[in-house]
Design a protein around this motif. Structure first.
Motif, short mmCIF file in Angstrom:
data_model
loop_
_atom_site.label_atom_id
_atom_site.label_comp_id
_atom_site.label_asym_id
_atom_site.label_seq_id
_atom_site.Cartn_x
_atom_site.Cartn_y
_atom_site.Cartn_z
N SER A 245 7.74 -3.11 6.92
CA SER A 245 8.56 -4.25 6.54
C SER A 245 9.76 -4.45 7.44
CB SER A 245 9.05 -4.07 5.09
OG SER A 245 9.78 -2.86 4.96
N ASP A 246 10.19 -3.41 8.15
CA ASP A 246 11.36 -3.54 9.03
C ASP A 246 10.98 -3.88 10.47
OD1 ASP A 246 10.13 -1.20 9.71
OD2 ASP A 246 11.91 0.07 9.50
N THR A 247 9.73 -4.31 10.69
CA THR A 247 9.22 -4.72 12.01
C THR A 247 9.34 -3.62 13.06
OG1 THR A 247 11.30 -5.68 12.85
CG2 THR A 247 9.90 -7.11 11.49
N SER A 248 9.37 -2.39 12.63
CA SER A 248 9.50 -1.29 13.60
C SER A 248 8.15 -0.83 14.14
CB SER A 248 10.22 -0.10 12.94
OG SER A 248 9.48 0.38 11.83
N GLN A 249 7.08 -1.21 13.47
CA GLN A 249 5.76 -0.73 13.89
C GLN A 249 4.75 -1.87 13.88
OE1 GLN A 249 4.40 2.63 11.67
NE2 GLN A 249 2.51 2.88 12.85
N VAL A 250 4.21 -2.16 15.05
CA VAL A 250 3.18 -3.19 15.18
C VAL A 250 1.83 -2.61 14.76
CG1 VAL A 250 2.03 -4.77 16.79
CG2 VAL A 250 4.46 -4.27 17.05
N ARG A 251 1.00 -3.44 14.17
CA ARG A 251 -0.31 -2.98 13.73
C ARG A 251 -1.17 -2.53 14.91
NH1 ARG A 251 -1.25 -4.01 8.48
NH2 ARG A 251 0.07 -5.57 7.43
N ASN A 252 -2.08 -1.61 14.64
CA ASN A 252 -3.05 -1.21 15.66
C ASN A 252 -3.97 -2.38 15.98
OD1 ASN A 252 -2.04 1.44 15.71
ND2 ASN A 252 -3.33 2.02 13.96
N MET A 253 -4.60 -2.32 17.12
CA MET A 253 -5.45 -3.43 17.54
C MET A 253 -6.74 -3.50 16.72
SD MET A 253 -5.87 -6.08 19.37
CE MET A 253 -4.49 -5.92 20.50
#
Length: 486
Positions: free
Chosen positions: A205-213
């Motif tokens: 929720s804090d935009t610190s981790q982008v989803r895996n491809m």
């Protein structure tokens, strides 16, 4: 400056329809015609008895005719539009059920019933969605329990019901400038678009981790779903729409084939969810057992103060005023009136919250979402409500694991795409609008986005409206003095 109520009158004059009552009032018109027929046939006493006998039959006949009309008008477009608001509904339902103990099975059945009842009441795809501020507070740093959530919903619904039953909501609607309402629509649409984008792209929720491809919740799913939705939903270029030349030299318009995007995405999402580990664990037959609300004074106080009071402005502005203004734009022949919507919100929760159903309301974002994906009549939400009731009665709260496994990537894409419809409707200018009305839209939208609050955005818009009115009167007085001095 044009108010929401004043614009309602102008549209009524243009279209020749009464915008202060939804199309469902045809039922009452039919009853009155039947009553007149009975009066002409006999005496006053006999007429009174005839009316009492005929009214239930006429009402049943009208409901039957409306059901047949919904069935005749139902199509893949309506089925797809019914799924348009799941991007908001599912995440909040799962969150409140897992974190706060709200009964998912009871909520699914009751919201399904709400869908069907509002479909016959308004004859448009009126959405039923969670009360977002209550949900946000309940899922925050100091979470609420189920009893506190229900009390908050009862408080909000009680106040809104009184405003609707006394028709004070209609007065409030007439006093609210339409530009302020549209500014709230733009601001809320931008906030929903941001929420949808973050849900589709980031795993935190804090935009610190982008989803895996890769994976069911991977960026590849987001990209494919986004491309599909944008391709289908984006407006055609004028040069593309003109595909041929008629005998008179005019170009004919090529009709785009409709693709039920939301329905396809939901089906794919369910299949993908079923492939996840543990998604089908605990799935069993049987409905949930509703529990009568029993709460303490401390829980009631905490729920009302922490969640009920903050939710009240959002329900009044977005779930009533804004959704009614949007219904006039999208369905000018059958707009919803503020008092009826307020009464509807109140009655839903004054019944449902007592047995554990999640506090629900209507909303401009949900209406725009369902419209964006194809909903054009009440038949779409009858379909949605029927699906909810069947699933809720068959599986109850055991559906929770499967719903929690639904790909967030697909939900995010649907929420992002549908929010564009709300933004677009808010940006539409009305005939005769001047720069000061456009400025009012921008101020309201900007403050709503900056503060993430429609209540503060509304206050900023009303304050700006008052200042501009003062400025206009001062300048008019100066011009009058200058003219008289000359």
């Amino acid at each position: 400056m044009t108010s929401a109520g004043e614009y309602e009158i102008r549209v009524a004059d243009d279209d020749g329809d009464r915008n202060d009552a939804p199309r469902s009032n045809k039922t009452f018109d039919t009853v009155s015609v039947c009553d007149t027929h009975v009066v002409n046939d006999g005496g006053a006493g006999e007429a009174s008895q005839g009316v009492k006998r005929s009214t239930p039959a006429v009402a049943a006949s009208a409901l039957g005719e409306k059901s047949r009309q919904f069935w005749r008008e139902f199509s893949w477009r309506e089925a797809s539009g019914a799924m348009g608001d799941l991007g908001t509904f599912l995440p909040l339902l799962v969150g409140l059920s897992v974190e706060c103990g709200v009964d998912a099975g009871t909520t699914i059945v009751f919201t399904g019933a709400y869908n069907i009842l509002t479909a016959f009441l308004y004859e448009i795809p009126m959405p039923v969605q969670p009360m977002k501020t209550i949900a946000a507070v309940a899922l925050g740093d100091a979470p609420l329990n189920s009893n506190e959530i229900m009390v908050a919903g009862l408080f909000v619904s009680g106040v809104v019901f009184i405003l609707g039953a006394t028709r004070m909501m209609d007065t409030f609607n007439k006093l609210t400038p339409l530009a302020v309402v549209q500014g709230m629509q733009v601001g809320l649409g931008m906030l929903l678009a941001r929420k949808g984008f973050l849900l589709a792209v980031y795993s935190s929720s804090d935009t610190s981790q982008v989803r895996n491809m890769l994976g069911t919740d991977g960026l590849l799913v987001t990209i494919i779903a986004m491309c599909a939705v944008m391709y289908v939903s984006a407006p055609e270029y004028p040069s593309i729409r003109s595909s041929g030349v008629l005998d008179g030299g005019e170009r004919s318009k090529r009709r785009r084939h409709y693709i039920p995007t939301a329905l396809i995405l939901v089906i794919i999402g369910i299949i993908m969810a079923m492939t996840k580990d543990g998604a089908l664990d605990g799935l069993s037959f049987g409905p949930a057992t509703p529990k009568i609300l029993t709460t303490s004074w401390a829980e009631a106080k905490r729920g009302i103060i922490n969640a009920g009071v903050p939710q009240l402005p959002l329900t009044t502005l977005n779930s009533v005023i804004s959704v009614c203004a949007l219904s006039k734009e999208l369905f000018p022949a059958s707009p919803a009136s503020p008092s009826s919507v307020a009464t509807s919100v109140g009655m839903m929760n004054l019944l449902g919250c007592w047995v554990g159903a999640m506090p629900s309301c209507h909303g401009a974002g949900g209406l725009a979402a369902q419209y964006a994906f194809g909903a054009r009549s009440g038949g779409s939400v009858v379909f949605l409500g029927t699906c909810k009731i069947i699933l809720g009665l068959l599986f109850g709260s055991s559906l929770l694991n499967l719903l929690d496994s639904f790909p967030k990537t697909i939900l995010g894409v649907m929420l992002f795409s549908s929010s564009l419809e709300l933004i677009g409707m808010g940006l539409k200018t009305k005939p005769g609008w001047q720069q000061h009305q456009k400025y009012l839209v921008m101020v309201t939208a900007a403050v709503t986005i900056a503060t993430k609050s429609t209540a503060i955005g509304f206050a900023a818009g009303i304050g700006t409206h008052i200042l501009m009115e003062v400025q206009r009167r001062v300048e008019c007085d100066v011009d009058v003095d200058s003219t008289s001095g000359a």
